[in-house]
Scaffold this motif. Structure first.
Motif, mmCIF file in Angstrom:
data_model
loop_
_atom_site.group_PDB
_atom_site.id
_atom_site.type_symbol
_atom_site.label_atom_id
_atom_site.label_comp_id
_atom_site.label_asym_id
_atom_site.label_seq_id
_atom_site.Cartn_x
_atom_site.Cartn_y
_atom_site.Cartn_z
ATOM 1 N N THR A 37 0.835 -1.205 0.000
ATOM 2 C CA THR A 37 0.000 0.000 0.000
ATOM 3 C C THR A 37 0.870 1.255 0.000
ATOM 4 O OG1 THR A 37 -1.720 -1.205 1.200
ATOM 5 C CG2 THR A 37 -1.877 1.190 1.195
ATOM 6 N N VAL A 38 1.948 1.230 0.768
ATOM 7 C CA VAL A 38 2.894 2.350 0.781
ATOM 8 C C VAL A 38 3.525 2.513 -0.598
ATOM 9 C CG1 VAL A 38 5.117 3.126 1.714
ATOM 10 C CG2 VAL A 38 3.378 2.212 3.242
ATOM 11 N N LEU A 39 3.920 1.410 -1.207
ATOM 12 C CA LEU A 39 4.503 1.455 -2.551
ATOM 13 C C LEU A 39 3.512 2.038 -3.546
ATOM 14 C CD1 LEU A 39 6.635 0.770 -4.705
ATOM 15 C CD2 LEU A 39 5.618 -1.505 -4.836
ATOM 16 N N ARG A 40 2.286 1.580 -3.491
ATOM 17 C CA ARG A 40 1.261 2.083 -4.423
ATOM 18 C C ARG A 40 1.069 3.591 -4.281
ATOM 19 N NH1 ARG A 40 -2.339 -3.069 -4.198
ATOM 20 N NH2 ARG A 40 -1.992 -3.832 -6.298
ATOM 21 N N SER A 41 1.064 4.089 -3.061
ATOM 22 C CA SER A 41 0.873 5.533 -2.866
ATOM 23 C C SER A 41 2.066 6.317 -3.405
ATOM 24 C CB SER A 41 0.604 5.863 -1.401
ATOM 25 O OG SER A 41 1.734 5.615 -0.613
ATOM 26 N N LYS A 42 3.280 5.809 -3.191
ATOM 27 C CA LYS A 42 4.473 6.469 -3.743
ATOM 28 C C LYS A 42 4.448 6.459 -5.263
ATOM 29 C CE LYS A 42 7.733 5.610 0.006
ATOM 30 N NZ LYS A 42 8.954 4.932 0.409
ATOM 31 N N LEU A 43 4.041 5.342 -5.828
ATOM 32 C CA LEU A 43 3.975 5.239 -7.279
ATOM 33 C C LEU A 43 2.881 6.146 -7.841
ATOM 34 C CD1 LEU A 43 4.537 1.411 -7.779
ATOM 35 C CD2 LEU A 43 6.114 3.253 -8.345
ATOM 36 N N ARG A 44 1.758 6.239 -7.163
ATOM 37 C CA ARG A 44 0.672 7.112 -7.620
ATOM 38 C C ARG A 44 1.138 8.557 -7.668
ATOM 39 N NH1 ARG A 44 -2.998 5.613 -3.894
ATOM 40 N NH2 ARG A 44 -3.134 3.474 -4.562
ATOM 41 N N GLU A 45 1.925 8.976 -6.666
ATOM 42 C CA GLU A 45 2.472 10.334 -6.640
ATOM 43 C C GLU A 45 3.358 10.587 -7.857
ATOM 44 O OE1 GLU A 45 4.553 10.862 -2.974
ATOM 45 O OE2 GLU A 45 2.750 10.574 -1.767
ATOM 46 N N ALA A 46 4.031 9.542 -8.327
ATOM 47 C CA ALA A 46 4.926 9.661 -9.476
ATOM 48 C C ALA A 46 4.193 9.443 -10.801
ATOM 49 C CB ALA A 46 6.080 8.663 -9.345
ATOM 50 N N GLY A 47 2.879 9.240 -10.747
ATOM 51 C CA GLY A 47 2.103 9.024 -11.971
ATOM 52 C C GLY A 47 2.249 7.621 -12.531
ATOM 53 N N VAL A 48 2.367 6.656 -11.631
ATOM 54 C CA VAL A 48 2.601 5.264 -12.033
ATOM 55 C C VAL A 48 1.483 4.388 -11.460
ATOM 56 C CG1 VAL A 48 4.210 3.328 -11.884
ATOM 57 C CG2 VAL A 48 5.086 5.657 -12.025
ATOM 58 N N ASP A 49 0.975 3.470 -12.284
ATOM 59 C CA ASP A 49 -0.002 2.486 -11.819
ATOM 60 C C ASP A 49 0.726 1.194 -11.472
ATOM 61 O OD1 ASP A 49 -2.253 4.084 -12.188
ATOM 62 O OD2 ASP A 49 -2.474 3.481 -14.268
ATOM 63 N N TYR A 50 0.304 0.551 -10.382
ATOM 64 C CA TYR A 50 0.920 -0.708 -9.948
ATOM 65 C C TYR A 50 -0.189 -1.730 -9.795
ATOM 66 C CZ TYR A 50 3.990 -3.837 -7.325
ATOM 67 O OH TYR A 50 4.744 -4.897 -6.907
ATOM 68 N N GLN A 51 -0.044 -2.858 -10.483
ATOM 69 C CA GLN A 51 -1.113 -3.848 -10.494
ATOM 70 C C GLN A 51 -0.537 -5.264 -10.418
ATOM 71 O OE1 GLN A 51 -3.671 -3.314 -13.862
ATOM 72 N NE2 GLN A 51 -4.905 -5.105 -13.419
ATOM 73 N N VAL A 52 -1.088 -6.037 -9.490
ATOM 74 C CA VAL A 52 -0.787 -7.469 -9.417
ATOM 75 C C VAL A 52 -1.648 -8.131 -10.471
ATOM 76 C CG1 VAL A 52 -0.878 -9.530 -7.993
ATOM 77 C CG2 VAL A 52 -0.243 -7.334 -6.965
ATOM 78 N N VAL A 53 -1.040 -8.999 -11.255
ATOM 79 C CA VAL A 53 -1.775 -9.577 -12.382
ATOM 80 C C VAL A 53 -1.336 -11.023 -12.608
ATOM 81 C CG1 VAL A 53 -0.128 -8.715 -14.086
ATOM 82 C CG2 VAL A 53 -2.480 -9.115 -14.769
ATOM 83 N N LYS A 54 -2.270 -11.812 -13.086
ATOM 84 C CA LYS A 54 -1.935 -13.196 -13.436
ATOM 85 C C LYS A 54 -1.042 -13.183 -14.674
ATOM 86 C CE LYS A 54 -4.818 -16.502 -13.073
ATOM 87 N NZ LYS A 54 -5.937 -17.443 -13.196
ATOM 88 N N ASN A 55 -0.092 -14.096 -14.704
ATOM 89 C CA ASN A 55 0.869 -14.140 -15.810
ATOM 90 C C ASN A 55 0.208 -14.316 -17.168
ATOM 91 O OD1 ASN A 55 2.997 -13.880 -13.997
ATOM 92 N ND2 ASN A 55 3.134 -16.080 -13.703
#
Length: 173
Positions: A37-55
């Motif tokens: 959750t901390v990583l996602r918020s940092k990435l959102r601030e940088a304009g980056v989407d982070y998503q866990v996804v099936k291969n």
């Protein structure tokens, strides 16, 4: 997860990958939810989407995009960070998080269609950000006219100094 949900995930990820300038694949095994959750918020601030996804879904989503070099490389548990504007900011955020969390690791990435290994992503993270580069460029562009004006101002100043010296010499005589 039914077929319609899978198709929707593929479509969304394909859209994100199509617009992204950088895609970074990470391994999050052993990282707790609070840290992600901390990583996602940092990435959102940088304009980056982070998503866990099936291969299998990620493979399908990345095919036909600029980042298709990654399509065949999805294995084990992974998540994808996709950045749209500043690829350096995305790489910095992911690399800083990887330094602080030993269980989190960067696997590989793609910068505008070119494959990046772990070292490539880390090297990208050490570059100055877009804002820093713009500031340096603006400073350099501003220095040229400033120096030119200063140079032009020195010519009459030198003449004025000579004339004052001649005046002082005549006043002394």
């Amino acid at each position: 997860m039914n077929r319609q949900e899978k198709a929707q995930i593929i479509e969304q990820l394909n859209d994100k990958a199509g617009r992204a300038s950088i895609a970074i694949v990470t391994d999050f095994k052993g990282v707790n939810v609070e840290d992600i959750t901390v990583l996602r918020s940092k990435l959102r601030e940088a304009g980056v989407d982070y998503q866990v996804v099936k291969n299998s879904l990620a493979r399908l989503a990345f095919e036909g995009t600029e980042h298709s070099v990654l399509a065949d490389m999805f294995k084990e548990n992974c998540a994808v960070a996709v950045g749209y504007e500043d690829p350096v900011a995305a790489a910095k955020a992911v690399a800083e998080f990887a330094k602080d969390n030993k269980n989190f690791e960067i696997r590989f990435g793609s910068l505008e269609g070119k494959y990046l290994d772990v070292d490539g992503v880390k090297a990208l993270s050490k570059l100055p950000s877009k804002d820093e580069l713009l500031g340096k460029a603006l400073g350099t562009m501003n220095a040229v006219p400033t120096n030119f004006v200063s140079l032009l101002a020195n010519v009459p100043r030198g003449l004025l100094n000579v004339l004052n010296a001649v005046k002082d010499q005549k006043d002394a005589a």
